[in-house]
Design an enzyme around this catalytic site. Structure first.
Site, PDB file in Angstrom:
ATOM      1  N   HIS A   1       0.808  -1.229   0.000  1.00  0.00           N
ATOM      2  CA  HIS A   1       0.000   0.000   0.000  1.00  0.00           C
ATOM      3  C   HIS A   1       0.840   1.278   0.000  1.00  0.00           C
ATOM      4  O   HIS A   1       0.423   2.282  -0.535  1.00  0.00           O
ATOM      5  CB  HIS A   1      -1.026  -0.010   1.147  1.00  0.00           C
ATOM      6  CG  HIS A   1      -0.454  -0.036   2.529  1.00  0.00           C
ATOM      7  ND1 HIS A   1      -0.159  -1.215   3.184  1.00  0.00           N
ATOM      8  CD2 HIS A   1      -0.137   0.965   3.392  1.00  0.00           C
ATOM      9  CE1 HIS A   1       0.303  -0.935   4.401  1.00  0.00           C
ATOM     10  NE2 HIS A   1       0.337   0.393   4.540  1.00  0.00           N
ATOM     11  N   ASP A   2       2.041   1.208   0.585  1.00  0.00           N
ATOM     12  CA  ASP A   2       2.840   2.441   0.691  1.00  0.00           C
ATOM     13  C   ASP A   2       4.117   2.410  -0.143  1.00  0.00           C
ATOM     14  O   ASP A   2       5.037   3.195   0.116  1.00  0.00           O
ATOM     15  CB  ASP A   2       3.195   2.692   2.174  1.00  0.00           C
ATOM     16  CG  ASP A   2       2.135   3.533   2.862  1.00  0.00           C
ATOM     17  OD1 ASP A   2       1.368   4.226   2.147  1.00  0.00           O
ATOM     18  OD2 ASP A   2       2.070   3.508   4.108  1.00  0.00           O
TER      19      ASP A   2
ATOM     20  N   LYS B   1       5.979   5.505  -1.369  1.00  0.00           N
ATOM     21  CA  LYS B   1       6.744   6.394  -0.474  1.00  0.00           C
ATOM     22  C   LYS B   1       8.243   6.378  -0.777  1.00  0.00           C
ATOM     23  O   LYS B   1       8.996   7.204  -0.243  1.00  0.00           O
ATOM     24  CB  LYS B   1       6.488   5.998   0.989  1.00  0.00           C
ATOM     25  CG  LYS B   1       5.143   6.494   1.495  1.00  0.00           C
ATOM     26  CD  LYS B   1       4.990   6.241   2.970  1.00  0.00           C
ATOM     27  CE  LYS B   1       3.656   6.793   3.472  1.00  0.00           C
ATOM     28  NZ  LYS B   1       3.407   6.390   4.860  1.00  0.00           N
TER      29      LYS B   1
HETATM   30 FE   LIG Z   1      -0.220   5.448   2.657  1.00  0.00          FE
HETATM   31 FE   LIG Z   2       0.667   1.410   6.411  1.00  0.00          FE
END
Ligand SMILES: [Fe+2]
Ligand SMILES: [Fe+2]
Length: 328
Positions: free
Chosen positions: A176-177, A180
């Site tokens: 999900h990240d 980043k």
């Molecule tokens: Fe996020």
């Molecule tokens: Fe997370």
């Protein structure tokens, strides 16, 4: 002597007028009676023979009919037998080719299974590399991702999704990240309140994550999750302001699991909340931030002790794998 001869004789005898004056030869009456009897017997024998002949003819005719019928039936049976043999041969041929086709199909399916298993392994390897890079950059712990994955699987299962989707939602949730990786460290690791400009940069991780996950079918759900996990049920989330069921189910589930785990974990800028406090916050967000149906499922899982069990199991596996060292 024929019947006609006998009759002629009787008639001859009968028609001869008997002169009462002429004395009768002794035994003439007896002879006449005997003759009459003989003629009657001959008549009876004759009609009997006629009847027998007629009966015989009838029987013969009937038998003849029966025989013809029998022969016809025999012909039909022979014909049917030939037909049945042909059908049986045709059927055997069809079954043979069907069996060959099925074997061919099974071979193709086995190859397909090997190929898709290889693809799956490659995909999963890709995931672990991506996740490793993202966790190093984000300082997120591997345990956070493990717990999110387990929570997501538990919710999906509770919602009655089929096993393949439960698995897909699970492995997709850990990405999900991944976006980043592109977020500058000073923003990512800031312990202060983010400015509007910094927040705009943060939002970008959803779009970057979706892009990073390419176009492969294997990452389709992962792309949806990466893009939508910060969207809100009431439409006030980011990056697109999607609303309600307009947000993919996978992302709605991940949103609940991710926020709950973030709240109940220790971070550089905050202490870990208790499970009760975290759950209360999730319940308070039902219908606003979160899909109420998913929240209801999540609360039920908490009441059944499933969330606590997952948390303990992940902590235990971490101890086993890394002897208590922080997860990668
Ligand atoms: Fe996020
Ligand atoms: Fe997370």
């Amino acid at each position: 002597m024929s019947d006609d001869d006998t009759k002629d004789m009787v008639e001859t005898v009968d028609v001869s007028p008997r002169d009462p004056d002429v004395p009768q030869a002794p035994g003439a009456d007896v002879f006449r009676q005997l003759l009459h009897q003989a003629v009657r017997v001959a008549d009876m024998a004759n009609s009997q023979a006629m009847r027998m002949a007629l009966d015989f003819a009838k029987v013969y005719e009937r038998e003849q009919g029966v025989r013809e019928e029998f022969e016809n039936q025999l012909k039909q049976m022979t014909l049917m037998e030939k037909q049945a043999t042909r059908y049986a041969e045709d059927l055997a041929g069809m079954l043979r080719s069907e069996r060959e086709r099925r074997q061919e199909l099974e071979r193709a399916l086995a190859q397909e299974r090997i190929a898709s298993e290889e693809l799956r392994r490659t995909g999963l390897q890709g995931i672990s590399h991506l996740v490793l890079a993202a966790t190093i950059k984000d300082r997120t712990t591997g345990t956070h991702l493990q717990r999110v994955r387990r929570y997501v699987e538990a919710i999906a299962e509770r919602l009655g999704l089929p096993a393949n989707l439960v698995e897909e939602y699970g492995y997709s949730s850990v990405m999900h990240d991944v976006g980043k990786i592109h977020t500058p460290d000073h923003i990512l690791q800031s312990e202060h309140h983010l400015s509007d400009a910094e927040f705009t940069v943060i939002k970008q991780h959803c779009i970057d994550g979706e892009k990073m996950l390419g176009t492969a079918r294997f990452f389709e759900t992962a792309r949806e999750i990466a893009r939508e996990h910060h969207e809100r049920w009431d439409g006030k989330g980011y990056p697109d302001g999607k609303k309600g069921a307009g947000i993919s189910l996978a992302a709605r589930i991940v949103s609940v699991a991710d926020v709950f785990d973030a709240l109940t974990s220790k971070r550089p800028y905050k202490e870990a909340w208790s499970a009760e406090a975290g759950l209360k916050a999730i319940e308070a967000g039902a219908g606003e931030r979160f899909d109420p149906e998913i929240v209801a499922g999540f609360v039920a899982l908490a009441n059944e002790g499933v969330l606590e069990r997952i948390s303990l199991e992940v902590a235990a596996s971490e101890d086993d794998d890394h002897s208590g060292a922080p997860a990668k």
